[in-house]
Write an enzyme that holds these catalytic residues in place. Sequence first.
Site, mmCIF file in Angstrom:
data_model
loop_
_atom_site.group_PDB
_atom_site.id
_atom_site.type_symbol
_atom_site.label_atom_id
_atom_site.label_comp_id
_atom_site.label_asym_id
_atom_site.label_seq_id
_atom_site.Cartn_x
_atom_site.Cartn_y
_atom_site.Cartn_z
ATOM 1 N N GLU A 106 -6.029 -6.971 0.241
ATOM 2 C CA GLU A 106 -5.334 -7.568 0.753
ATOM 3 C C GLU A 106 -5.894 -7.229 2.211
ATOM 4 O O GLU A 106 -5.837 -6.300 2.645
ATOM 5 C CB GLU A 106 -4.354 -6.167 0.003
ATOM 6 C CG GLU A 106 -4.328 -6.490 -1.439
ATOM 7 C CD GLU A 106 -4.380 -4.898 -2.325
ATOM 8 O OE1 GLU A 106 -3.381 -4.369 -1.513
ATOM 9 O OE2 GLU A 106 -5.070 -4.095 -2.982
ATOM 10 N N ASP B 182 -11.732 1.759 -3.484
ATOM 11 C CA ASP B 182 -10.164 1.529 -3.387
ATOM 12 C C ASP B 182 -9.207 1.669 -2.002
ATOM 13 O O ASP B 182 -8.961 3.080 -2.197
ATOM 14 C CB ASP B 182 -8.802 2.371 -4.798
ATOM 15 C CG ASP B 182 -7.454 1.922 -4.145
ATOM 16 O OD1 ASP B 182 -7.004 0.813 -3.614
ATOM 17 O OD2 ASP B 182 -7.280 2.696 -5.294
ATOM 18 N N HIS C 131 -1.168 -9.641 -3.038
ATOM 19 C CA HIS C 131 -1.720 -9.104 -3.687
ATOM 20 C C HIS C 131 -2.546 -9.641 -5.341
ATOM 21 O O HIS C 131 -2.482 -9.254 -6.089
ATOM 22 C CB HIS C 131 -0.892 -7.762 -4.266
ATOM 23 C CG HIS C 131 -1.489 -6.691 -4.805
ATOM 24 N ND1 HIS C 131 -2.250 -7.017 -6.035
ATOM 25 C CD2 HIS C 131 -1.480 -5.527 -4.802
ATOM 26 C CE1 HIS C 131 -2.361 -5.469 -6.207
ATOM 27 N NE2 HIS C 131 -2.033 -4.538 -5.109
ATOM 28 N N SER C 132 -2.906 -11.119 -5.080
ATOM 29 C CA SER C 132 -4.040 -11.757 -5.885
ATOM 30 C C SER C 132 -5.224 -11.081 -6.691
ATOM 31 O O SER C 132 -5.840 -10.114 -5.503
ATOM 32 C CB SER C 132 -4.675 -12.957 -5.863
ATOM 33 O OG SER C 132 -3.041 -14.014 -5.572
ATOM 34 N N TYR C 133 -5.264 -10.808 -7.639
ATOM 35 C CA TYR C 133 -6.498 -10.975 -8.429
ATOM 36 C C TYR C 133 -7.653 -11.492 -7.976
ATOM 37 O O TYR C 133 -7.457 -12.839 -9.509
ATOM 38 C CB TYR C 133 -6.069 -9.968 -9.600
ATOM 39 C CG TYR C 133 -5.429 -8.453 -9.817
ATOM 40 C CD1 TYR C 133 -5.880 -6.880 -10.219
ATOM 41 C CD2 TYR C 133 -4.457 -7.838 -9.066
ATOM 42 C CE1 TYR C 133 -5.454 -6.000 -10.319
ATOM 43 C CE2 TYR C 133 -4.238 -7.053 -8.994
ATOM 44 C CZ TYR C 133 -4.154 -6.351 -9.951
ATOM 45 O OH TYR C 133 -3.917 -4.708 -9.375
ATOM 46 N N ASN D 268 0.864 -0.982 -0.306
ATOM 47 C CA ASN D 268 -0.128 -0.179 -0.228
ATOM 48 C C ASN D 268 1.024 1.323 0.472
ATOM 49 O O ASN D 268 1.989 1.244 -0.458
ATOM 50 C CB ASN D 268 -1.478 -0.043 1.157
ATOM 51 C CG ASN D 268 -2.393 0.522 0.356
ATOM 52 O OD1 ASN D 268 -3.186 1.618 -0.072
ATOM 53 N ND2 ASN D 268 -3.634 -0.053 1.257
ATOM 54 N N ARG D 269 0.100 2.611 0.415
ATOM 55 C CA ARG D 269 0.485 3.771 -0.091
ATOM 56 C C ARG D 269 1.583 4.148 1.672
ATOM 57 O O ARG D 269 1.513 3.893 2.714
ATOM 58 C CB ARG D 269 -0.045 4.813 -0.730
ATOM 59 C CG ARG D 269 -0.777 4.335 -1.537
ATOM 60 C CD ARG D 269 -1.760 5.051 -2.334
ATOM 61 N NE ARG D 269 -2.170 4.761 -3.601
ATOM 62 C CZ ARG D 269 -2.642 4.238 -4.072
ATOM 63 N NH1 ARG D 269 -3.387 3.379 -3.111
ATOM 64 N NH2 ARG D 269 -3.011 3.560 -5.040
ATOM 65 N N GLN E 289 -7.855 -3.733 2.163
ATOM 66 C CA GLN E 289 -7.909 -3.234 1.367
ATOM 67 C C GLN E 289 -8.641 -3.946 -0.125
ATOM 68 O O GLN E 289 -8.113 -4.920 -0.407
ATOM 69 C CB GLN E 289 -6.858 -2.913 0.550
ATOM 70 C CG GLN E 289 -6.316 -1.895 -0.428
ATOM 71 C CD GLN E 289 -6.153 -0.458 0.153
ATOM 72 O OE1 GLN E 289 -6.726 -0.397 1.571
ATOM 73 N NE2 GLN E 289 -6.843 0.410 -1.208
ATOM 74 N N HIS F 20 3.624 0.141 -2.091
ATOM 75 C CA HIS F 20 4.056 -1.571 -2.920
ATOM 76 C C HIS F 20 5.873 -1.867 -2.708
ATOM 77 O O HIS F 20 6.219 -2.538 -3.183
ATOM 78 C CB HIS F 20 3.313 -1.945 -3.821
ATOM 79 C CG HIS F 20 2.178 -2.257 -3.724
ATOM 80 N ND1 HIS F 20 1.511 -1.699 -2.743
ATOM 81 C CD2 HIS F 20 0.968 -2.374 -5.120
ATOM 82 C CE1 HIS F 20 -0.021 -2.380 -3.077
ATOM 83 N NE2 HIS F 20 -0.325 -2.305 -4.214
#
Length: 380
Positions: free
Chosen positions: A345, A281, A209-211, A107-108, A317, A137
């Site tokens: 996540e 998001d 971080h899977s989609y 994340n940020r 997230q 990330h």
Amino acid sequence: MKTQPLMTLLAAAALAGAAQIGTASAEKIAVDSFGKTPDGADAKLYTLINKNGLRAKICDFGATLVSMEVPDKAGKVADVTHGFDSADGYASAGNPYFGASVGRFGNRIANGVFKLDGKEYTLATNNEPGGIPCHLHGGKVGFNKRMWKAEPDEAKNAIAFTYVSPDREEGYPGTLTTKVTYTLTEANELKWEVEAKTDAPTVLNIVHHSYWNLSGDPTTLINDHILTLNADKYLPTNAGLIPTGKQDPVAGTPMDFTKPTAIGERVDAKFEALKLGGGYDHAWVLKPGNGIKLAARLKDPKSGRVMEISTDKPAVQFYGGNFLDGTVAGKKGVKYAFRTACCLETENFPDAPNQPGFPTAVLKPGETYKHVMIHKFSAE
């Protein structure tokens, strides 16, 4: 509707899967070539299979989940993740962290700057939502673009990956030794577990971080997926998607997933958080609880596939694939379009190093960082 036992549901699927994998079996972890990394290293792909026909493929480049094959309510097995067919895709600039083990800080971090023990550290600003630069990330070459040492464990149907990040890699202090372990259980759980130790104080937030698109068809939208989040608060952000420090209630807003709700039902509502994020998001604050607790439940109503995610971290997230734009060609050449997958996540709070009101992100020598994330699959 009650969940059907997968042993009954998937007998045919398990037999079919065994036929497809040749010499591989639930007792043997297959290892295949997965191409070369940018520096010429040979990437390997490891396959975990359980007795019910579930199959997880994991690469040592980025400790990455490349695919997760699970059955639907009719027993049809399909891959339910976005990704690439070889390591070079995961090394490319266009990879949006498909399946990655992300670090040091997922994340940020605002402005790519944080202070620790009175000293300021500067990280890469490799993302700029709303035109506002931040660190995302782990930086330009995060854990997702590093080779990890793999150690298969056939007795546990698991693979452990180890990576040693040297002091000041991507600007972070301390030499950090990280171990990520994937385990596929006979209870249809894919466990992702992390342990990390440092030789100097540092900050970290290692995430998976899977989609996901549980339909098994990566060209379809996930707007009809039904999502439940075990969270009655979320973290509002500024235009740069950095948390403001507040924890706002979800009640009465499009951020409320305390009851099963279609992802697309309110995604285009006129709501400040959705406007800033271009959709979902954001970090949701999980309800308090000890140990590993349920974070999210995702269901595709057509296929009947269900994924439940549990964790020991305080937030999840939820990202709705708003930045997928059809330019990235993935598995079998499929170009992943807008909102064709979502991420869930589990994590510490974004920008935690800069916000004293958030759970600490500091790891000190002698301590062990731990993060457990369990994906449990079923069909109904």
